[in-house]
Design an enzyme around this catalytic site. Structure first.
Site, mmCIF file in Angstrom:
data_model
loop_
_atom_site.group_PDB
_atom_site.id
_atom_site.type_symbol
_atom_site.label_atom_id
_atom_site.label_comp_id
_atom_site.label_asym_id
_atom_site.label_seq_id
_atom_site.Cartn_x
_atom_site.Cartn_y
_atom_site.Cartn_z
ATOM 1 N N CYS A 1 0.796 -1.223 -0.012
ATOM 2 C CA CYS A 1 0.122 -0.019 -0.104
ATOM 3 C C CYS A 1 0.880 1.188 -0.076
ATOM 4 O O CYS A 1 0.497 2.431 -0.495
ATOM 5 C CB CYS A 1 -0.971 0.077 1.144
ATOM 6 S SG CYS A 1 -2.328 -1.136 1.328
ATOM 7 N N CYS B 1 -6.603 -8.147 -2.241
ATOM 8 C CA CYS B 1 -6.637 -8.052 -1.058
ATOM 9 C C CYS B 1 -7.906 -7.844 -0.570
ATOM 10 O O CYS B 1 -8.577 -7.232 0.692
ATOM 11 C CB CYS B 1 -5.915 -6.857 -0.398
ATOM 12 S SG CYS B 1 -4.011 -7.154 -0.507
ATOM 13 N N CYS C 1 -5.566 1.489 4.394
ATOM 14 C CA CYS C 1 -4.398 1.254 3.384
ATOM 15 C C CYS C 1 -3.145 2.093 3.845
ATOM 16 O O CYS C 1 -2.048 1.770 3.194
ATOM 17 C CB CYS C 1 -4.794 1.560 1.940
ATOM 18 S SG CYS C 1 -5.135 3.173 1.660
#
Length: 255
Positions: free
Chosen positions: A133, A216, A239
């Protein structure tokens, strides 16, 4: 006299764009006021400077983007193209932009050199989702936000316990982060979708109430936290582009 004037001109302004007091003032100013009206004022009068919408074009994104389009269709919309999105999300993005008449979509991508160096296999998500991320979302957004004073998000309190007490306006470094839909319920969103005939993200009907990158994002069972399908199996709920608010006023967190 001339020397004094010169010294004033040369002085560098190091004051922050916004402070906690500014966020608190805005929360009080717009307390109880309609979301659409708030956006019209904030965007129309440039109350907080240059503003961008950060959108994932996910399950509920159409509501915020429709509200923003009604206020100012030229508002920049930032989309983080991580290279890991569902194909359905990319198609939905293009459909919504055209349908709503948004004129300034900006697609942000990871730095190619950083991507090659830190995630050459493209599998970092499987063993280090935070690092993935950081490369694919946080770093590109940080770079893009250099020219903006504030960002607008689509976060809602009901989505997760970590978002339950977010205010409408929060301090994000020395910028502002605006959460216009924070007090909206799932029923409010559904009613808005119906009233304005907005298209749903195609994955919602397949059991994805919260949609991020494909590797994810999992389906969510009825009754589960809408964001429980994000990073399933990991101690991770965000994130990294959103952090806890620090604007003070803990007794009146919403608006």
């Amino acid at each position: 006299m001339a020397d004094a004037a010169l010294r004033r001109i040369d002085r560098i302004d190091v004051a922050p764009r916004f402070t906690a007091a500014d966020a608190l003032r805005l929360n009080n100013l717009f307390r109880g006021r309609d979301t659409a009206e708030m956006l019209r004022v904030v965007l129309g009068e440039q109350m907080v400077g240059d503003v961008a919408v950060v959108s994932s074009f996910g399950a509920e994104s159409a509501v915020l983007l429709h509200l923003v389009a009604q206020a100012d269709r030229s508002t920049p919309v930032l989309f983080l193209d991580t290279g890991k999105h569902f194909a359905e999300t990319l198609a939905y993005r293009d459909d919504l932009v055209a349908r709503l008449g948004l004129t300034d979509l900006r697609i942000l991508t990871p730095d190619a050199e950083m991507l090659e160096k830190r995630d050459g296999t493209g599998l970092r998500w499987s063993y280090d989702p935070d690092g993935c991320c950081e490369i694919r979302k946080v770093a590109p957004l940080d770079k893009a936000m250099v020219g903006f004073d504030a960002s607008i998000t689509g976060r809602k309190a009901f989505q997760a316990a970590t978002r339950a007490n977010l205010p409408r306006f929060e301090l994000d470094g020395d910028r502002l982060k605006i959460n216009p839909l924070i007090t909206w319920t799932r029923e409010d969103l559904e009613a808005y979708f119906a009233r304005h005939d907005l298209p749903a993200h195609p994955l919602v009907a397949q059991g994805y109430p919260s949609i991020g990158c494909a590797p994810c994002t999992s389906r969510v069972a009825p009754g589960e936290d809408p964001r429980s399908g994000r990073w399933k199996g990991w101690d991770k709920t965000e994130c990294g582009i959103h952090v806890d608010p620090n604007d003070g006023d803990p007794d009146q967190p919403s608006f």
